[in-house]
Design a protein around this motif. Structure first.
Motif, PDB file in Angstrom:
ATOM      1  N   LEU A 162     -26.925  15.893  12.144  1.00  0.00           N
ATOM      2  CA  LEU A 162     -26.348  15.703  13.479  1.00  0.00           C
ATOM      3  C   LEU A 162     -24.861  15.370  13.384  1.00  0.00           C
ATOM      4  O   LEU A 162     -24.047  15.860  14.167  1.00  0.00           O
ATOM      5  CB  LEU A 162     -27.082  14.586  14.219  1.00  0.00           C
ATOM      6  CG  LEU A 162     -28.564  14.843  14.519  1.00  0.00           C
ATOM      7  CD1 LEU A 162     -29.189  13.606  15.167  1.00  0.00           C
ATOM      8  CD2 LEU A 162     -28.734  16.049  15.434  1.00  0.00           C
ATOM      9  N   GLU A 163     -24.517  14.544  12.391  1.00  0.00           N
ATOM     10  CA  GLU A 163     -23.102  14.165  12.258  1.00  0.00           C
ATOM     11  C   GLU A 163     -22.252  15.357  11.860  1.00  0.00           C
ATOM     12  O   GLU A 163     -21.099  15.479  12.288  1.00  0.00           O
ATOM     13  CB  GLU A 163     -22.949  13.007  11.271  1.00  0.00           C
ATOM     14  CG  GLU A 163     -23.274  11.685  11.965  1.00  0.00           C
ATOM     15  CD  GLU A 163     -23.266  10.472  11.049  1.00  0.00           C
ATOM     16  OE1 GLU A 163     -23.084  10.661   9.824  1.00  0.00           O
ATOM     17  OE2 GLU A 163     -23.458   9.365  11.572  1.00  0.00           O
ATOM     18  N   LEU A 164     -22.824  16.245  11.047  1.00  0.00           N
ATOM     19  CA  LEU A 164     -22.073  17.455  10.695  1.00  0.00           C
ATOM     20  C   LEU A 164     -21.821  18.298  11.944  1.00  0.00           C
ATOM     21  O   LEU A 164     -20.771  18.927  12.081  1.00  0.00           O
ATOM     22  CB  LEU A 164     -22.825  18.266   9.645  1.00  0.00           C
ATOM     23  CG  LEU A 164     -22.657  17.718   8.235  1.00  0.00           C
ATOM     24  CD1 LEU A 164     -23.611  18.390   7.267  1.00  0.00           C
ATOM     25  CD2 LEU A 164     -21.211  17.927   7.772  1.00  0.00           C
ATOM     26  N   GLY A 165     -22.806  18.304  12.844  1.00  0.00           N
ATOM     27  CA  GLY A 165     -22.590  18.996  14.115  1.00  0.00           C
ATOM     28  C   GLY A 165     -21.413  18.397  14.854  1.00  0.00           C
ATOM     29  O   GLY A 165     -20.481  19.111  15.249  1.00  0.00           O
ATOM     30  N   ALA A 166     -21.437  17.080  14.982  1.00  0.00           N
ATOM     31  CA  ALA A 166     -20.346  16.408  15.704  1.00  0.00           C
ATOM     32  C   ALA A 166     -19.005  16.684  15.033  1.00  0.00           C
ATOM     33  O   ALA A 166     -17.992  16.911  15.703  1.00  0.00           O
ATOM     34  CB  ALA A 166     -20.626  14.907  15.775  1.00  0.00           C
TER      35      ALA A 166
ATOM     36  N   ILE B 197     -31.399  21.848  17.736  1.00  0.00           N
ATOM     37  CA  ILE B 197     -30.863  21.731  19.096  1.00  0.00           C
ATOM     38  C   ILE B 197     -29.915  20.532  19.158  1.00  0.00           C
ATOM     39  O   ILE B 197     -28.819  20.613  19.720  1.00  0.00           O
ATOM     40  CB  ILE B 197     -32.004  21.602  20.135  1.00  0.00           C
ATOM     41  CG1 ILE B 197     -32.844  22.894  20.171  1.00  0.00           C
ATOM     42  CG2 ILE B 197     -31.438  21.294  21.529  1.00  0.00           C
ATOM     43  CD1 ILE B 197     -34.119  22.794  21.014  1.00  0.00           C
ATOM     44  N   GLY B 198     -30.339  19.421  18.548  1.00  0.00           N
ATOM     45  CA  GLY B 198     -29.504  18.216  18.545  1.00  0.00           C
ATOM     46  C   GLY B 198     -28.172  18.438  17.855  1.00  0.00           C
ATOM     47  O   GLY B 198     -27.130  18.008  18.340  1.00  0.00           O
ATOM     48  N   ARG B 199     -28.204  19.153  16.743  1.00  0.00           N
ATOM     49  CA  ARG B 199     -26.958  19.403  16.023  1.00  0.00           C
ATOM     50  C   ARG B 199     -26.002  20.239  16.872  1.00  0.00           C
ATOM     51  O   ARG B 199     -24.795  19.972  16.928  1.00  0.00           O
ATOM     52  CB  ARG B 199     -27.247  20.112  14.701  1.00  0.00           C
ATOM     53  CG  ARG B 199     -25.993  20.304  13.860  1.00  0.00           C
ATOM     54  CD  ARG B 199     -26.275  20.986  12.561  1.00  0.00           C
ATOM     55  NE  ARG B 199     -26.979  22.251  12.782  1.00  0.00           N
ATOM     56  CZ  ARG B 199     -27.356  23.073  11.822  1.00  0.00           C
ATOM     57  NH1 ARG B 199     -27.119  22.768  10.559  1.00  0.00           N
ATOM     58  NH2 ARG B 199     -27.984  24.195  12.102  1.00  0.00           N
ATOM     59  N   ALA B 200     -26.543  21.244  17.559  1.00  0.00           N
ATOM     60  CA  ALA B 200     -25.691  22.067  18.425  1.00  0.00           C
ATOM     61  C   ALA B 200     -25.146  21.226  19.587  1.00  0.00           C
ATOM     62  O   ALA B 200     -23.970  21.346  19.956  1.00  0.00           O
ATOM     63  CB  ALA B 200     -26.472  23.263  18.953  1.00  0.00           C
ATOM     64  N   LEU B 201     -25.987  20.348  20.138  1.00  0.00           N
ATOM     65  CA  LEU B 201     -25.525  19.505  21.249  1.00  0.00           C
ATOM     66  C   LEU B 201     -24.484  18.495  20.800  1.00  0.00           C
ATOM     67  O   LEU B 201     -23.616  18.092  21.583  1.00  0.00           O
ATOM     68  CB  LEU B 201     -26.707  18.773  21.893  1.00  0.00           C
ATOM     69  CG  LEU B 201     -27.684  19.660  22.642  1.00  0.00           C
ATOM     70  CD1 LEU B 201     -28.824  18.822  23.194  1.00  0.00           C
ATOM     71  CD2 LEU B 201     -26.958  20.399  23.766  1.00  0.00           C
ATOM     72  N   ALA B 202     -24.574  18.087  19.534  1.00  0.00           N
ATOM     73  CA  ALA B 202     -23.607  17.110  19.012  1.00  0.00           C
ATOM     74  C   ALA B 202     -22.195  17.682  19.003  1.00  0.00           C
ATOM     75  O   ALA B 202     -21.219  16.937  18.943  1.00  0.00           O
ATOM     76  CB  ALA B 202     -24.018  16.662  17.612  1.00  0.00           C
TER      77      ALA B 202
END
Ligand code: ATP
Length: 237
Positions: free
Chosen positions: A103-107, A149-154
């Protein structure tokens, strides 16, 4: 005057060494709107979505624009910064990293946003809270889909690309994904959803395009007669 659409796709073409997968597709997604593209296996849905996201090159004459910015030749990572989040078919998580790191990598892929991406993703996907320290590879397919989905939303996207997000999920999780996409729209995030099943698409949106052999063969805004015609057509088999 109608507002400019958020996403404009014009005459999009994708071919793989001469095999035409997408043969000139044009569509629009307005701010906060959800548009679904449905079609049978091999209709070109995944290729369409991947070309919008920048994961396969679009052919000559194609144009992809987000909020007035030409993305057509932009690499995928810059499209993320421009506001395009992607949930691809095979999820592409980092299997040996924890859910939190994924998730942090997404952000981190979209610096300069509000910084609320991770918290926003977790508030929409509370099922991830208890999984944060687990490595992605140890999760079930459904859990991995929520992480994707969470990673994309991040990344705090303006528009989310979703490639068959309910594929292979148990019915309860299919319902949950439908609910998540509805919440997203209510929160103002636009989505372009690719889906094989008409019933899943219409549970989320009235705006549906039918793709067959790389072309849009039918478009509806939810008219009952249209939907019945699509359901009974050969396009989905
Ligand atoms: P699915 O539901 O299986 O994902 P789809 O509607 O997303 O199907 P695509 O995966 O976009 O369809 O495929 C469209 C066409 O392009 C098919 O004829 C497919 O065989 C072909 N194709 C897809 N990927 C490649 C590739 N890497 N090389 C050659 N042809 C490909």
């Amino acid at each position: 005057v109608a507002a400019e659409p958020l996403l404009r796709v014009d005459d999009l073409r994708v071919d793989y060494r001469g095999v035409v997968a997408v043969g000139g597709v044009s569509l629009r997604v307005a701010e906060g709107q959800c548009v679904a593209v449905i079609g049978a296996n091999g209709a070109g849905k995944t290729s369409l979505l991947r070309a919008v996201g920048g994961f396969v090159p679009a052919g000559a004459g194609s144009r992809v624009e987000l909020a007035g910015v030409d993305l057509t030749r932009m690499p995928a990572h810059r499209r993320v910064r421009a506001g395009l989040g992607s949930v691809l078919e095979n999820r592409h998580l980092f299997p040996h990293m924890t859910v939190r790191d994924n998730l942090e990598l997404g952000a981190a892929a979209a610096p300069g946003r509000s910084g609320a991406g991770l918290r926003g993703a977790l508030s929409l996907l509370p099922e991830l809270e208890g999984l944060l320290d687990r490595r992605a590879a140890t999760l079930s397919g459904g859990q991995q889909q929520f992480v994707a989905i969470g990673r994309a939303l991040a990344t705090e996207p303006r528009l989310l690309l979703l490639d068959e997000p309910t594929n292979g999920l148990a019915p309860r999780l299919v319902e949950r994904v439908i609910e998540i996409v509805r919440h997203l729209r209510a929160a103002g995030t636009a989505t372009l959803l690719v889906e094989q099943r008409l019933e899943v698409a219409v549970a989320i949106t009235a705006e549906v395009h039918v793709l067959a052999h790389g072309r849009v063969v039918h478009s509806t805004d939810g008219d009952t007669a249209d939907l019945a015609r699509i359901a009974h057509s050969a396009y989905l088999s």
